[in-house]
Design an enzyme around this catalytic site. Structure first.
Site, PDB file in Angstrom:
ATOM      1  CG  HIS A 118      34.349   0.617  65.477  1.00 33.21           C
ATOM      2  ND1 HIS A 118      33.286  -0.261  65.479  1.00 33.21           N
ATOM      3  CD2 HIS A 118      33.853   1.815  65.055  1.00 33.21           C
ATOM      4  CE1 HIS A 118      32.207   0.383  65.083  1.00 33.21           C
ATOM      5  NE2 HIS A 118      32.514   1.639  64.815  1.00 33.21           N
TER       6      HIS A 118
ATOM      7  CB  CYS B 146      31.476   2.823  67.618  1.00 36.01           C
ATOM      8  SG  CYS B 146      30.080   3.075  66.527  1.00 36.01           S
TER       9      CYS B 146
ATOM     10  CG  ASN C 263      29.654   1.254  62.574  1.00 39.80           C
ATOM     11  OD1 ASN C 263      29.656   0.573  63.594  1.00 39.80           O
ATOM     12  ND2 ASN C 263      29.934   2.546  62.584  1.00 39.80           N
TER      13      ASN C 263
HETATM   14  N1  ACO Z   1      25.579   7.344  47.803  1.00 41.67           N
HETATM   15  C1  ACO Z   1      25.938   8.224  46.869  1.00 41.67           C
HETATM   16  N2  ACO Z   1      26.374   9.468  47.165  1.00 41.67           N
HETATM   17  C2  ACO Z   1      26.432   9.806  48.476  1.00 41.67           C
HETATM   18  C3  ACO Z   1      26.059   8.926  49.502  1.00 41.67           C
HETATM   19  C4  ACO Z   1      25.603   7.649  49.130  1.00 41.67           C
HETATM   20  N3  ACO Z   1      25.250   6.716  50.026  1.00 41.67           N
HETATM   21  N4  ACO Z   1      26.245   9.546  50.677  1.00 41.67           N
HETATM   22  C5  ACO Z   1      26.714  10.778  50.421  1.00 41.67           C
HETATM   23  N5  ACO Z   1      26.813  10.932  49.077  1.00 41.67           N
HETATM   24  C6  ACO Z   1      27.279  12.107  48.338  1.00 41.67           C
HETATM   25  C7  ACO Z   1      27.159  13.385  49.141  1.00 41.67           C
HETATM   26  O1  ACO Z   1      25.869  13.966  49.020  1.00 41.67           O
HETATM   27  C8  ACO Z   1      28.235  14.232  48.489  1.00 41.67           C
HETATM   28  O2  ACO Z   1      27.726  14.764  47.291  1.00 41.67           O
HETATM   29  P1  ACO Z   1      28.119  16.265  46.825  1.00 41.67           P
HETATM   30  O3  ACO Z   1      29.632  16.227  46.626  1.00 41.67           O
HETATM   31  O4  ACO Z   1      27.341  16.438  45.586  1.00 41.67           O
HETATM   32  O5  ACO Z   1      27.713  17.151  47.967  1.00 41.67           O
HETATM   33  C9  ACO Z   1      29.321  13.235  48.126  1.00 41.67           C
HETATM   34  O6  ACO Z   1      28.670  11.954  48.070  1.00 41.67           O
HETATM   35  C10 ACO Z   1      30.448  13.175  49.129  1.00 41.67           C
HETATM   36  O7  ACO Z   1      29.896  13.026  50.420  1.00 41.67           O
HETATM   37  P2  ACO Z   1      30.773  12.941  51.700  1.00 41.67           P
HETATM   38  O8  ACO Z   1      29.860  12.859  52.901  1.00 41.67           O
HETATM   39  O9  ACO Z   1      31.810  14.022  51.692  1.00 41.67           O
HETATM   40  O10 ACO Z   1      31.477  11.533  51.451  1.00 41.67           O
HETATM   41  P3  ACO Z   1      32.634  10.821  52.271  1.00 41.67           P
HETATM   42  O11 ACO Z   1      33.698  10.433  51.351  1.00 41.67           O
HETATM   43  O12 ACO Z   1      33.021  11.594  53.504  1.00 41.67           O
HETATM   44  O13 ACO Z   1      31.935   9.471  52.739  1.00 41.67           O
HETATM   45  C11 ACO Z   1      31.028   8.525  54.755  1.00 41.67           C
HETATM   46  C12 ACO Z   1      30.818   9.502  53.603  1.00 41.67           C
HETATM   47  C13 ACO Z   1      31.116   7.136  54.165  1.00 41.67           C
HETATM   48  C14 ACO Z   1      29.815   8.627  55.668  1.00 41.67           C
HETATM   49  C15 ACO Z   1      32.321   8.859  55.519  1.00 41.67           C
HETATM   50  O14 ACO Z   1      32.358  10.244  55.780  1.00 41.67           O
HETATM   51  C16 ACO Z   1      32.470   8.090  56.808  1.00 41.67           C
HETATM   52  O15 ACO Z   1      32.666   6.907  56.824  1.00 41.67           O
HETATM   53  N6  ACO Z   1      32.471   8.795  57.956  1.00 41.67           N
HETATM   54  C17 ACO Z   1      32.695   8.195  59.267  1.00 41.67           C
HETATM   55  C18 ACO Z   1      31.559   7.365  59.746  1.00 41.67           C
HETATM   56  C19 ACO Z   1      31.925   6.749  61.075  1.00 41.67           C
HETATM   57  O16 ACO Z   1      32.957   6.157  61.200  1.00 41.67           O
HETATM   58  N7  ACO Z   1      31.117   6.912  62.126  1.00 41.67           N
HETATM   59  C20 ACO Z   1      31.650   6.569  63.441  1.00 41.67           C
HETATM   60  C21 ACO Z   1      31.045   5.522  64.127  1.00 41.67           C
HETATM   61  S1  ACO Z   1      29.312   5.484  64.176  1.00 41.67           S
HETATM   62  C22 ACO Z   1      28.795   5.304  65.834  1.00 41.67           C
HETATM   63  O17 ACO Z   1      29.445   5.615  66.773  1.00 41.67           O
HETATM   64  C23 ACO Z   1      27.351   4.803  66.068  1.00 41.67           C
END
Ligand code: ACO
Length: 325
Positions: A251, A113, A281
């Site tokens: 980004h 990214c 993204n």
């Molecule tokens: N729908 C519903 N529930 C979900 C989903 C979904 N799509 N995905 C995860 N959950 C659940 C999980 O299982 C978890 O449940 P639990 O509490 O029962 O275990 C709960 O929701 C919380 O999950 P988290 O992973 O802690 O949620 P978070 O608030 O961190 O959001 C996310 C997840 C959106 C992926 C976030 O962590 C994020 O944006 N991370 C960064 C991503 C990023 O920027 N990547 C970098 C670039 S990518 C590249 O370089 C190619």
């Protein structure tokens, strides 16, 4: 110190198919409310069978060349940033060069990214070294082809598309400057976000069917701190302070990450351009798509100090400031 060069043109290209959160919730156990609250994303574009990183990139490039009023034959170099190239080789940049009818060197950059910032910074160095006058920089991705559509933690995040800019040498006292960039990497944390390809050693992962694997919460935390540090270094390189920034074109990974970054920089959210709502993204493509839309919306004017900042797989991150010409 700065390099005299200006963004002479910008453009983007998106596949036709739009995938909404509602449609995704029929595929995996998720909901529109969850995705919007956690990411800000409402829909994303998905490549069709005829689309590839080179075809989307070439279309974005032609739009950028039209805005710049520059013929493809005038381009001295094509740099394509992508982590979803058409193949191992030829490079996606070479295929774009051929598709647009340019006659020049071409190469790819993969910094996930952070690809566009790395490519843009490289282009500015070629111009600064006077080995090129006009460089086409393309960020292009078909991430839908490496998404695990059964993993709700990642499949909701990504989209396809391409953006491009034409960077052109300027005169020392003319409009447009690029300040020295900051680039960072921590290969030791690469296991937080990866997609192995066909050349990985068998002991490192599945090789035939590369899919994105991510520890979302860990990447989130790392991203905000690393991007804030990168901006601080880029500001220092330019002898500027956060209040000098007119607009931040970050980004587009997650609206919450952008919000947290702006808070860390002490800048109001109104100074950030976001379109993650519509595209998700798109990795290397996200900044040039956002830049193209921000310009079309009249958000950027000559003399503005524009910040690009990104974070992604590698882990890789970077920031670069440009004075709009
Ligand atoms: N729908 C519903 N529930 C979900 C989903 C979904 N799509 N995905 C995860 N959950 C659940 C999980 O299982 C978890 O449940 P639990 O509490 O029962 O275990 C709960 O929701 C919380 O999950 P988290 O992973 O802690 O949620 P978070 O608030 O961190 O959001 C996310 C997840 C959106 C992926 C976030 O962590 C994020 O944006 N991370 C960064 C991503 C990023 O920027 N990547 C970098 C670039 S990518 C590249 O370089 C190619």
């Amino acid at each position: 110190m700065s390099f005299s060069c200006r963004v002479a043109g910008y453009g983007h290209s998106l596949p036709e198919r739009i995938l909404t959160n509602e449609e995704l919730s029929e595929l995996v156990d998720t909901s529109d409310d969850w995705i919007v609250e956690r990411t800000g994303i409402r829909s994303r574009h998905i490549a069709g069978d005829a689309d590839s990183s080179s075809s989307l990139g070439a279309a974005a490039a032609m739009n950028a060349l039209r805005v710049a009023n520059i013929d493809p034959s005038e381009i001295d170099l094509v740099i394509a940033a992508t982590c979803t190239p058409d193949g191992m080789f030829p490079s996606t940049a070479s295929r774009i060069q051929h598709q647009i009818g340019a006659e020049c060197g071409a190469f790819d950059i993969n910094a996930a990214c952070n690809g566009f910032i790395t490519a843009f910074s490289s282009a500015a160095q070629f111009i600064h070294a006077r080995t090129a006058n006009k460089v086409l920089v393309v960020g292009t991705e078909v991430l839908s082809r490496i998404v695990d559509w059964s993993d709700r933690g990642t499949c909701i995040l990504f989209g396809d598309g391409a953006g491009a800019v034409v960077l052109e040498a300027g005169s020392d006292d003319g409009p447009g400057k690029v300040f020295p960039p900051f680039l960072g990497s921590d290969g030791g944390a690469g296991n937080l976000l990866y997609a192995w390809g066909p050349c990985a050693s068998p002991s490192e992962g599945i090789t035939e069917d590369a899919k994105i694997i991510m520890d979302g919460p860990a990447v989130f935390k790392y991203a905000v701190g690393a991007m804030a540090d990168a901006v601080e270094s880029a500001l220092k390189n330019a002898d500027k302070s956060p209040s000098d920034i007119t607009i931040c074109v970050p980004h587009q990974a997650n609206e919450r990450i952008i919000r947290a970054l702006m808070e860390r920089l002490g800048l109001p959210m109104e100074k950030a351009f976001t379109n993650v709502q519509s595209y998700g993204n798109t990795s290397s493509a996200s900044i040039p798509i956002a830049l193209s839309e921000a310009n079309s919306d009249g958000r950027i004017k000559p003399g503005d100090l524009v910040l690009f900042v990104a974070f992604g797989g590698g882990l890789n991150w970077g920031a670069v400031l440009t004075e709009w010409g």
